[in-house]
Enzyme design. Structure first.
Site, PDB file in Angstrom:
ATOM      1  N   HIS A 296       4.610  18.635  -9.976  1.00  0.00           N
ATOM      2  CA  HIS A 296       5.245  17.312 -10.070  1.00  0.00           C
ATOM      3  C   HIS A 296       6.761  17.498 -10.186  1.00  0.00           C
ATOM      4  O   HIS A 296       7.221  18.335 -10.967  1.00  0.00           O
ATOM      5  CB  HIS A 296       4.688  16.567 -11.285  1.00  0.00           C
TER       6      HIS A 296
ATOM      7  N   ASP B 173      -0.625  12.570 -14.087  1.00  0.00           N
ATOM      8  CA  ASP B 173       0.485  13.460 -14.471  1.00  0.00           C
ATOM      9  C   ASP B 173       0.524  13.749 -15.982  1.00  0.00           C
ATOM     10  O   ASP B 173       1.603  13.862 -16.570  1.00  0.00           O
ATOM     11  CB  ASP B 173       1.835  12.874 -14.017  1.00  0.00           C
TER      12      ASP B 173
ATOM     13  N   ILE C 268      -4.418   9.451  -5.693  1.00  0.00           N
ATOM     14  CA  ILE C 268      -4.959   9.735  -7.029  1.00  0.00           C
ATOM     15  C   ILE C 268      -6.452  10.017  -6.906  1.00  0.00           C
ATOM     16  O   ILE C 268      -7.201   9.211  -6.342  1.00  0.00           O
ATOM     17  CB  ILE C 268      -4.679   8.558  -7.988  1.00  0.00           C
TER      18      ILE C 268
ATOM     19  N   MET D 157      -0.322  12.717  -2.349  1.00  0.00           N
ATOM     20  CA  MET D 157       0.154  11.451  -2.889  1.00  0.00           C
ATOM     21  C   MET D 157      -0.966  10.440  -3.170  1.00  0.00           C
ATOM     22  O   MET D 157      -0.720   9.247  -3.252  1.00  0.00           O
ATOM     23  CB  MET D 157       1.218  10.840  -1.954  1.00  0.00           C
TER      24      MET D 157
ATOM     25  N   GLY E 252       4.633  19.749   3.357  1.00  0.00           N
ATOM     26  CA  GLY E 252       3.868  20.970   3.103  1.00  0.00           C
ATOM     27  C   GLY E 252       4.693  22.216   2.823  1.00  0.00           C
ATOM     28  O   GLY E 252       4.204  23.334   3.019  1.00  0.00           O
ATOM     29  N   SER E 253       5.918  22.041   2.320  1.00  0.00           N
ATOM     30  CA  SER E 253       6.699  23.252   2.030  1.00  0.00           C
ATOM     31  C   SER E 253       6.074  24.038   0.874  1.00  0.00           C
ATOM     32  O   SER E 253       6.082  25.272   0.877  1.00  0.00           O
ATOM     33  CB  SER E 253       8.167  22.916   1.728  1.00  0.00           C
TER      34      SER E 253
HETATM   35  C1  GAR Z   1       7.265  17.974  -3.872  1.00  0.00           C
HETATM   36  O1  GAR Z   1       8.538  17.734  -4.415  1.00  0.00           O
HETATM   37  C2  GAR Z   1       6.197  17.691  -4.913  1.00  0.00           C
HETATM   38  O2  GAR Z   1       6.555  18.066  -6.206  1.00  0.00           O
HETATM   39  C3  GAR Z   1       6.073  16.198  -4.800  1.00  0.00           C
HETATM   40  O3  GAR Z   1       6.141  15.937  -3.423  1.00  0.00           O
HETATM   41  C4  GAR Z   1       6.930  16.946  -2.789  1.00  0.00           C
HETATM   42  C5  GAR Z   1       6.110  17.545  -1.669  1.00  0.00           C
HETATM   43  O4  GAR Z   1       6.878  18.422  -0.896  1.00  0.00           O
HETATM   44  N1  GAR Z   1       4.854  15.749  -5.378  1.00  0.00           N
HETATM   45  C6  GAR Z   1       4.711  14.548  -5.953  1.00  0.00           C
HETATM   46  O5  GAR Z   1       5.599  13.735  -6.002  1.00  0.00           O
HETATM   47  C7  GAR Z   1       3.337  14.281  -6.507  1.00  0.00           C
HETATM   48  N2  GAR Z   1       3.349  13.134  -7.336  1.00  0.00           N
HETATM   49  P1  GAR Z   1       6.155  19.404   0.135  1.00  0.00           P
HETATM   50  O6  GAR Z   1       5.181  18.562   0.954  1.00  0.00           O
HETATM   51  O7  GAR Z   1       7.279  19.945   0.971  1.00  0.00           O
HETATM   52  O8  GAR Z   1       5.444  20.470  -0.647  1.00  0.00           O
END
Ligand code: GAR
Length: 192
Positions: free
Chosen positions: A114, A150, A97, A95, A20-21
């Protein structure tokens, strides 16, 4: 992308599955006066998502529903989105769809971030693929969400140089820090 302009901030839900950053970053962005969005709901498909802690920290409603039965989960979410008057959805490390039916109901009002320079490397393991292919550039993309994974219209992209020393983990870190700049910039572009 449908423009939702008005005097009030656009009530937004953020969908997560992990750390969740990006969510935290979007919450901070939403609190800036000039931000077009406010965050009204955090949704996760798993109670294990660390990002759910930002619900308590920032006093934002959260909702968790497993996607084991995605049809039921989507129905529950749609009811809640309606109840909470959510107008816009940001996928941030979500994550799962979403179904065509769900996307249709929020047509043009769902965006995703993405971790690749789309159309390159749709789906998972983007950083592993970029390094294996000896790419010189990686990056991230904010795009509108359509029924095809995507593949929706690209709103903004940011390139990141891959160095010879980069591992998938170090590259992920570099790209993530750019994601935190890109997502707010893309939202500003959509609504301003
Ligand atoms: C991020 O890098 C985002 O782009 C990716 O997951 C990470 C989540 O980080 N998303 C995908 O791969 C979607 N297909 P976060 O939870 O720290 O925001």
């Amino acid at each position: 992308m449908v423009k939702l302009t008005g005097l009030k901030k656009i009530k937004t839900a953020v969908f997560i599955s992990g750390a969740g950053s990006n969510l935290k970053n979007l919450i901070k962005f939403s609190k800036i006066k000039k931000s077009p969005i406010s965050i009204g709901l955090i949704f996760s498909n798993t109670p294990k998502a660390k990002g759910l802690r930002y619900s308590n920290q920032f006093n934002i409603k959260k909702y968790v529903a497993s996607f084991k039965n995605s049809k039921i989960a989507e129905e529950k979410i749609l009811n809640l989105l309606k109840k909470e008057s959510i107008e816009f959805i940001c996928l941030a490390g979500f994550m799962k769809i979403l179904s065509k039916g769900f996307i249709k109901k929020f047509n043009g009002k769902i965006v995703n971030i993405h971790p690749s320079l789309l159309p390159k490397y749709k789906g998972l393991d983007t950083h592993i693929k970029a390094i294996q292919n000896k790419d010189k550039l990686a990056g991230c993309t904010v795009h509108s969400v359509t029924a095809k994974l995507d593949s929706g219209k690209i709103i903004l992209q940011k390139k990141v140089k891959i160095s010879k020393k980069d591992t998938p983990a170090s590259l992920a870190k570099k790209v993530l820090s750019q994601e935190h700049k890109l997502y707010p910039a893309a939202i500003k572009r959509i609504f301003n």
